[in-house]
Design a protein around this motif. Structure first.
Motif, PDB file in Angstrom:
ATOM      1  N   VAL A 339       0.822  -1.212   0.000  1.00  0.00           N
ATOM      2  CA  VAL A 339       0.000   0.000   0.000  1.00  0.00           C
ATOM      3  C   VAL A 339       0.858   1.265   0.000  1.00  0.00           C
ATOM      4  CG1 VAL A 339      -1.653   1.354   1.360  1.00  0.00           C
ATOM      5  CG2 VAL A 339      -2.033  -1.088   0.996  1.00  0.00           C
ATOM      6  N   LYS A 340       1.987   1.225   0.705  1.00  0.00           N
ATOM      7  CA  LYS A 340       2.847   2.405   0.762  1.00  0.00           C
ATOM      8  C   LYS A 340       3.440   2.765  -0.601  1.00  0.00           C
ATOM      9  CE  LYS A 340       4.120   1.870   5.633  1.00  0.00           C
ATOM     10  NZ  LYS A 340       5.228   1.619   6.596  1.00  0.00           N
ATOM     11  N   ALA A 341       3.484   1.776  -1.498  1.00  0.00           N
ATOM     12  CA  ALA A 341       4.069   2.021  -2.822  1.00  0.00           C
ATOM     13  C   ALA A 341       3.026   2.405  -3.860  1.00  0.00           C
ATOM     14  CB  ALA A 341       4.815   0.778  -3.293  1.00  0.00           C
ATOM     15  N   ILE A 342       1.745   2.420  -3.501  1.00  0.00           N
ATOM     16  CA  ILE A 342       0.697   2.734  -4.475  1.00  0.00           C
ATOM     17  C   ILE A 342       0.854   4.144  -5.067  1.00  0.00           C
ATOM     18  CG2 ILE A 342      -1.791   3.183  -4.713  1.00  0.00           C
ATOM     19  CD1 ILE A 342      -2.310   0.722  -3.023  1.00  0.00           C
ATOM     20  N   PRO A 343       1.177   5.179  -4.285  1.00  0.00           N
ATOM     21  CA  PRO A 343       1.336   6.508  -4.891  1.00  0.00           C
ATOM     22  C   PRO A 343       2.353   6.544  -6.029  1.00  0.00           C
ATOM     23  CG  PRO A 343       1.157   6.715  -2.522  1.00  0.00           C
ATOM     24  CD  PRO A 343       1.268   5.239  -2.811  1.00  0.00           C
ATOM     25  N   SER A 344       3.496   5.874  -5.854  1.00  0.00           N
ATOM     26  CA  SER A 344       4.504   5.882  -6.923  1.00  0.00           C
ATOM     27  C   SER A 344       4.024   5.079  -8.130  1.00  0.00           C
ATOM     28  CB  SER A 344       5.840   5.332  -6.412  1.00  0.00           C
ATOM     29  OG  SER A 344       5.719   3.976  -6.003  1.00  0.00           O
ATOM     30  N   MET A 345       3.289   3.986  -7.892  1.00  0.00           N
ATOM     31  CA  MET A 345       2.718   3.199  -8.991  1.00  0.00           C
ATOM     32  C   MET A 345       1.771   4.042  -9.822  1.00  0.00           C
ATOM     33  SD  MET A 345       1.650  -0.501  -7.390  1.00  0.00           S
ATOM     34  CE  MET A 345       0.809  -0.979  -8.891  1.00  0.00           C
ATOM     35  N   VAL A 346       0.858   4.724  -9.124  1.00  0.00           N
ATOM     36  CA  VAL A 346      -0.151   5.540  -9.812  1.00  0.00           C
ATOM     37  C   VAL A 346       0.501   6.697 -10.544  1.00  0.00           C
ATOM     38  CG1 VAL A 346      -2.142   7.053  -9.473  1.00  0.00           C
ATOM     39  CG2 VAL A 346      -2.000   4.864  -8.254  1.00  0.00           C
ATOM     40  N   ARG A 347       1.482   7.328  -9.913  1.00  0.00           N
ATOM     41  CA  ARG A 347       2.159   8.451 -10.558  1.00  0.00           C
ATOM     42  C   ARG A 347       2.819   8.017 -11.866  1.00  0.00           C
ATOM     43  NH1 ARG A 347       4.735   9.836  -6.530  1.00  0.00           N
ATOM     44  NH2 ARG A 347       6.708   8.740  -6.899  1.00  0.00           N
ATOM     45  N   PHE A 348       3.538   6.884 -11.839  1.00  0.00           N
ATOM     46  CA  PHE A 348       4.192   6.396 -13.058  1.00  0.00           C
ATOM     47  C   PHE A 348       3.151   6.016 -14.105  1.00  0.00           C
ATOM     48  CE2 PHE A 348       6.173   3.275 -15.825  1.00  0.00           C
ATOM     49  CZ  PHE A 348       7.399   3.848 -16.103  1.00  0.00           C
ATOM     50  N   TYR A 349       2.069   5.393 -13.677  1.00  0.00           N
ATOM     51  CA  TYR A 349       1.014   5.007 -14.617  1.00  0.00           C
ATOM     52  C   TYR A 349       0.425   6.239 -15.304  1.00  0.00           C
ATOM     53  CZ  TYR A 349      -3.449   3.365 -16.429  1.00  0.00           C
ATOM     54  OH  TYR A 349      -4.505   3.101 -17.263  1.00  0.00           O
ATOM     55  N   GLU A 350       0.088   7.250 -14.537  1.00  0.00           N
ATOM     56  CA  GLU A 350      -0.528   8.448 -15.111  1.00  0.00           C
ATOM     57  C   GLU A 350       0.410   9.153 -16.083  1.00  0.00           C
ATOM     58  OE1 GLU A 350      -3.587   9.547 -14.894  1.00  0.00           O
ATOM     59  OE2 GLU A 350      -4.223   7.914 -13.592  1.00  0.00           O
ATOM     60  N   GLU A 351       1.701   9.091 -15.803  1.00  0.00           N
ATOM     61  CA  GLU A 351       2.676   9.738 -16.688  1.00  0.00           C
ATOM     62  C   GLU A 351       2.866   8.987 -18.000  1.00  0.00           C
ATOM     63  OE1 GLU A 351       6.150   9.852 -14.277  1.00  0.00           O
ATOM     64  OE2 GLU A 351       5.497  11.589 -13.092  1.00  0.00           O
ATOM     65  N   ASN A 352       2.533   7.688 -18.014  1.00  0.00           N
ATOM     66  CA  ASN A 352       2.843   6.859 -19.184  1.00  0.00           C
ATOM     67  C   ASN A 352       1.658   6.100 -19.769  1.00  0.00           C
ATOM     68  OD1 ASN A 352       6.021   6.890 -19.285  1.00  0.00           O
ATOM     69  ND2 ASN A 352       5.469   6.624 -17.129  1.00  0.00           N
ATOM     70  N   LYS A 353       0.456   6.340 -19.282  1.00  0.00           N
ATOM     71  CA  LYS A 353      -0.691   5.538 -19.703  1.00  0.00           C
ATOM     72  C   LYS A 353      -1.051   5.702 -21.178  1.00  0.00           C
ATOM     73  CE  LYS A 353      -4.181   8.908 -18.174  1.00  0.00           C
ATOM     74  NZ  LYS A 353      -5.311   9.125 -17.218  1.00  0.00           N
ATOM     75  N   HIS A 354      -0.628   6.774 -21.804  1.00  0.00           N
ATOM     76  CA  HIS A 354      -0.938   6.984 -23.223  1.00  0.00           C
ATOM     77  C   HIS A 354       0.165   6.455 -24.147  1.00  0.00           C
ATOM     78  CE1 HIS A 354      -4.454   9.241 -22.132  1.00  0.00           C
ATOM     79  NE2 HIS A 354      -3.738  10.138 -21.458  1.00  0.00           N
ATOM     80  N   ASP A 355       1.223   5.914 -23.553  1.00  0.00           N
ATOM     81  CA  ASP A 355       2.329   5.368 -24.341  1.00  0.00           C
ATOM     82  C   ASP A 355       2.031   3.892 -24.634  1.00  0.00           C
ATOM     83  OD1 ASP A 355       4.751   4.399 -25.346  1.00  0.00           O
ATOM     84  OD2 ASP A 355       5.944   5.720 -24.063  1.00  0.00           O
TER      85      ASP A 355
END
Length: 363
Positions: A339-355
């Motif tokens: 759970v503590k790593a979810i913010p970094s997961m979501v941040r990376f996803y949002e930055e790259n979801k259109h790639d």
């Protein structure tokens, strides 16, 4: 003479992370990477990029080959040249797609592993043969799954699981002949700190779904389940595997690199949704309705999620990793809280979801 390492599966995700671990280390190695001819250009370019990250005393060599062929597709001269130079073999090459056809899964994961095994048997200086399996060789078995057992389940969820089970059976038999360490990771996600990954699969399918439904008035849970979802970051897997592969006590053992404190799948879904969309599911959609929805090819392609992944949300089993915990005790390597790593997961996803490069092709 440098210690010789032979690695299959480059430029795959985990093999690349393994090279990063070695490049950042202080021990000099001769590293031979088995690469399919069709992937040689990509492998060469990626290897050059990795070398720029850290200066390394290790020497890297690309060897053309294909594990689905006898002698791993290497030329006779290449195979003969390497045999007395290799001390560690890391077999990571596999088809990891949950929706892979049976013929492809068995050709790569089973026949390929057979060919690697046969070659390893000929190495006079082998110190450790490290095989990357999966915790999901347990198939549909319920209850506690132990590291010390390899029991054929009554059924598998998909051809990936089945083929990896059969491959591990082959490697298990090698333990009486060569020093073997088998690694069984859980579902692997991106880095704990940065969240970086190369493919949006596994728990990232949840993010794909949430990204598509976050604007609708009410968002459902996907069925009722008390099952726990076991997800581990790749940096933990690579650091732990690298440590255990060089540990004398690791010879002849199989390790679960799994989360000792996994969260319920239902809660994982809610935690990610709260971070990604700022919302909480408000009702439960029957699991049969979810399965029916994901059976429609158009829907799967639209939300970018494989229907096979749904099965893991309802699997009532847990992994015992006491052997791994005991042998890692002196290393300081521990599985981080998901759970503590979810913010970094979501941040990376949002930055790259259109790639498009990050998304698997969904059938």
């Amino acid at each position: 003479m440098k210690t010789g390492y032979f690695v299959t599966g480059f430029p795959g995700f985990l093999s690349e992370q393994l090279l990063k671990e070695w490049i950042s280390g202080s021990v000099s190695k001769s590293i031979y990477l088995l690469v399919m001819p069709s992937m040689q250009k990509q492998a060469s370019e990626r290897l050059e990029e990795l070398k720029k990250i850290n200066e390394s005393q290790s020497v890297f060599h690309i060897v053309q080959g294909d594990i689905t062929k006898p002698d791993m597709g290497m030329t006779h001269s290449a195979s003969a040249y390497l045999k007395d130079k290799i001390h560690y073999v890391w077999h990571l090459a596999a088809v990891y797609d949950l929706a892979v056809p049976k013929s492809t899964a068995f050709q790569v994961n089973v026949t390929g592993t057979h060919h690697v095994n046969e070659w390893v048997r000929t190495l006079p200086n082998i110190k450790r043969y490290v095989y990357f399996s999966t915790a999901y060789v347990a198939g549909k078995r319920n209850g506690v799954i132990k590291e010390t057992e390899l029991i054929r389940p009554e059924a598998f969820r998909n051809h990936y699981e089945h083929s990896k089970f059969e491959a591990e059976v082959l490697v298990e038999k090698m333990k009486s002949e060569v020093p073997v360490t088998i690694i069984r990771p859980a579902i692997v996600k991106g880095s704990t700190k940065s969240g970086d990954t190369t493919k949006f699969d596994g728990p990232y399918y949840l993010m794909n779904i949430i990204d598509k439904v976050k604007s609708i008035p009410v968002i459902p849970y996907m069925g009722k389940s008390s099952a726990k979802l076991n997800v581990v970051p790749y940096d933990y897997v690579i650091q732990a595997a690298n440590y255990l592969a060089h540990l004398p006590e690791g010879e002849g053992k199989t390790y679960h690199l799994t989360d000792p404190y996994p969260y319920p799948a239902r809660e994982v879904y809610r935690f990610i949704m709260q971070e990604q969309a700022g919302r909480t599911p408000s009702f439960t959609m029957p699991v049969k309705a979810v399965q029916l929805t994901l059976s429609i090819p158009y829907v799967r392609k639209y939300i970018k999620a494989e229907k096979e992944g749904l099965d893991y949300f309802f699997w009532e089993a847990e992994f015992d990793q006491s052997q791994a915990e005991e042998d890692l005790r002196q290393s300081g390597i521990e599985c981080p809280d998901f759970v503590k790593a979810i913010p970094s997961m979501v941040r990376f996803y949002e930055e790259n979801k259109h790639d498009k490069r990050f998304h698997r092709k969904i059938k």
